[in-house]
Scaffold this active site. Structure first.
Site, PDB file in Angstrom:
ATOM      1  N   LYS A  81      48.764  36.558  29.183  1.00  0.00           N
ATOM      2  CA  LYS A  81      49.141  37.600  30.147  1.00  0.00           C
ATOM      3  C   LYS A  81      50.333  38.394  29.625  1.00  0.00           C
ATOM      4  O   LYS A  81      50.369  39.623  29.716  1.00  0.00           O
ATOM      5  CB  LYS A  81      49.489  36.965  31.507  1.00  0.00           C
ATOM      6  CG  LYS A  81      48.255  36.512  32.268  1.00  0.00           C
ATOM      7  CD  LYS A  81      48.584  35.621  33.457  1.00  0.00           C
ATOM      8  CE  LYS A  81      47.289  35.070  34.039  1.00  0.00           C
ATOM      9  NZ  LYS A  81      47.483  33.946  34.963  1.00  0.00           N
ATOM     10  N   GLN A  99      51.876  31.020  38.420  1.00  0.00           N
ATOM     11  CA  GLN A  99      50.730  30.423  37.730  1.00  0.00           C
ATOM     12  C   GLN A  99      50.305  29.109  38.395  1.00  0.00           C
ATOM     13  O   GLN A  99      51.133  28.255  38.661  1.00  0.00           O
ATOM     14  CB  GLN A  99      51.104  30.194  36.250  1.00  0.00           C
ATOM     15  CG  GLN A  99      49.998  29.633  35.399  1.00  0.00           C
ATOM     16  CD  GLN A  99      48.830  30.614  35.204  1.00  0.00           C
ATOM     17  OE1 GLN A  99      49.029  31.807  35.028  1.00  0.00           O
ATOM     18  NE2 GLN A  99      47.616  30.109  35.271  1.00  0.00           N
ATOM     19  N   ASP A 145      48.503  39.011  42.368  1.00  0.00           N
ATOM     20  CA  ASP A 145      47.434  38.006  42.286  1.00  0.00           C
ATOM     21  C   ASP A 145      46.564  38.065  43.548  1.00  0.00           C
ATOM     22  O   ASP A 145      45.528  37.392  43.616  1.00  0.00           O
ATOM     23  CB  ASP A 145      48.083  36.615  42.165  1.00  0.00           C
ATOM     24  CG  ASP A 145      47.367  35.704  41.190  1.00  0.00           C
ATOM     25  OD1 ASP A 145      46.426  36.180  40.531  1.00  0.00           O
ATOM     26  OD2 ASP A 145      47.754  34.524  41.090  1.00  0.00           O
TER      27      ASP A 145
END
Ligand code: ADP
Length: 281
Positions: free
Chosen positions: A52, A96, A119
């Protein structure tokens, strides 16, 4: 059989995003900034996070990875997220997953400011998606639709089967498919006869986190199959939730693993971060 590879889609979308970032910077704005929080040393997460970071760099973003040891308390991490929420130079924040067991997944979804929740996991953003007015696209489901769009595969009026109902993939994917006018069947661990339901579908999306789950007798010949699974075999190779040997040439189109859904997910994350940066200085 069409190989639904991410590469040609990414070549186009990454360049377009890079151009939009460069144009914004040229007009006096700062680059978009993505912050990723990583707790502990989960091996796959380390790889995802560095990917990422690298992709964000490629399109000209500022980025920062904030690492906590696996022993960090939820309160320590929450305070750091609060500071990022209040920091006007940060556009996107991603925590994450998976998190250590001390963390309550549902509560963690509330930590990131919905306007920086790239997200798309905050209940406000999930609600906006369900009510047909999304602020951000959920990354994996959004990436899948970009992939299907690129290859001219339309779900409208078709039967779609989603295997899995996770917050990050199965649930938002079903919502997106429904918003695209597919008739959606959702399969999970308690579904008594998954193969016969799955066989009804023109499009099959397998996101069960179960290596090789999808076999030939689950799919109707000619179905489009999208594999969301990622598993590392003992010999180091990466494979998905589709048993490739078993399905053979039965699907009309199939996403490869690696090189299919995974890279598309990161692209949507970056596009969400860019969207978030617009209108800020
Ligand atoms: P992901 O984040 O990739 O979606 P998770 O492990 O969080 O994966 O979720 C797995 C989902 O897949 C769950 O919703 C579960 O009900 C479903 N699932 C797992 N195994 C099976 C199976 N054998 N048959 C049907 N559904 C399954």
């Amino acid at each position: 059989m069409i190989d639904l590879r991410a590469k040609p889609v990414l070549e186009i979308r990454r360049q377009a995003l890079r151009d939009r970032v460069a144009a914004r910077v040229a007009s006096g704005h700062r680059p978009p900034k993505l912050c990723v929080i990583l707790v502990g040393d989960h091996p796959a997460s380390q790889i995802y996070v560095s990917r990422k970071e690298k992709m964000a760099g490629l399109v000209g973003f500022d980025r920062e990875t904030i690492r906590f040891p696996g022993s960090a308390t939820p309160e320590q991490v929450r305070l750091r997220v609060s500071a990022l929420n209040a920091d006007p130079s940060v556009d996107g924040i991603l925590i994450q997953r998976p998190l250590p067991p001390a963390f309550d997944e549902k509560e963690v979804c509330l930590w990131v400011d919905p306007e920086k929740d790239v997200d798309c996991l905050h209940p406000e953003n999930v609600g906006l998606l369900l009510t047909g007015n999304p602020r951000f696209l959920p990354c994996t489901p959004g990436g899948i639709l970009l992939l299907l769009d690129h290859y001219g595969l339309t779900v409208s009026g078709k039967t779609a089967c989603v295997i899995g109902r996770s917050l990050i993939v199965g649930k938002p994917l079903a919502a997106l498919l429904l918003s695209r006018n597919a008739s959606v069947i959702q399969i999970h661990r308690q579904t008594p006869d998954p193969a016969s339901l799955c066989k009804l579908a023109d499009f099959v999306f397998v996101a069960a986190g179960s290596q090789g789950l999808l076999k030939r007798d689950w799919i109707r010949p000619g179905a489009v199959v999208v594999d969301v699974g990622i598993h590392r075999l003992p010999d180091g190779r990466i494979t998905g939730d589709v048993d490739a040997m078993s399905v053979g040439d039965s699907p009309s189109a199939l996403t490869p693993v690696p090189g299919g859904v995974g890279p598309m997910t990161i692209q949507v994350l970056l596009e969400n971060t860019f969207t978030s940066s617009i209108g800020k200085r």
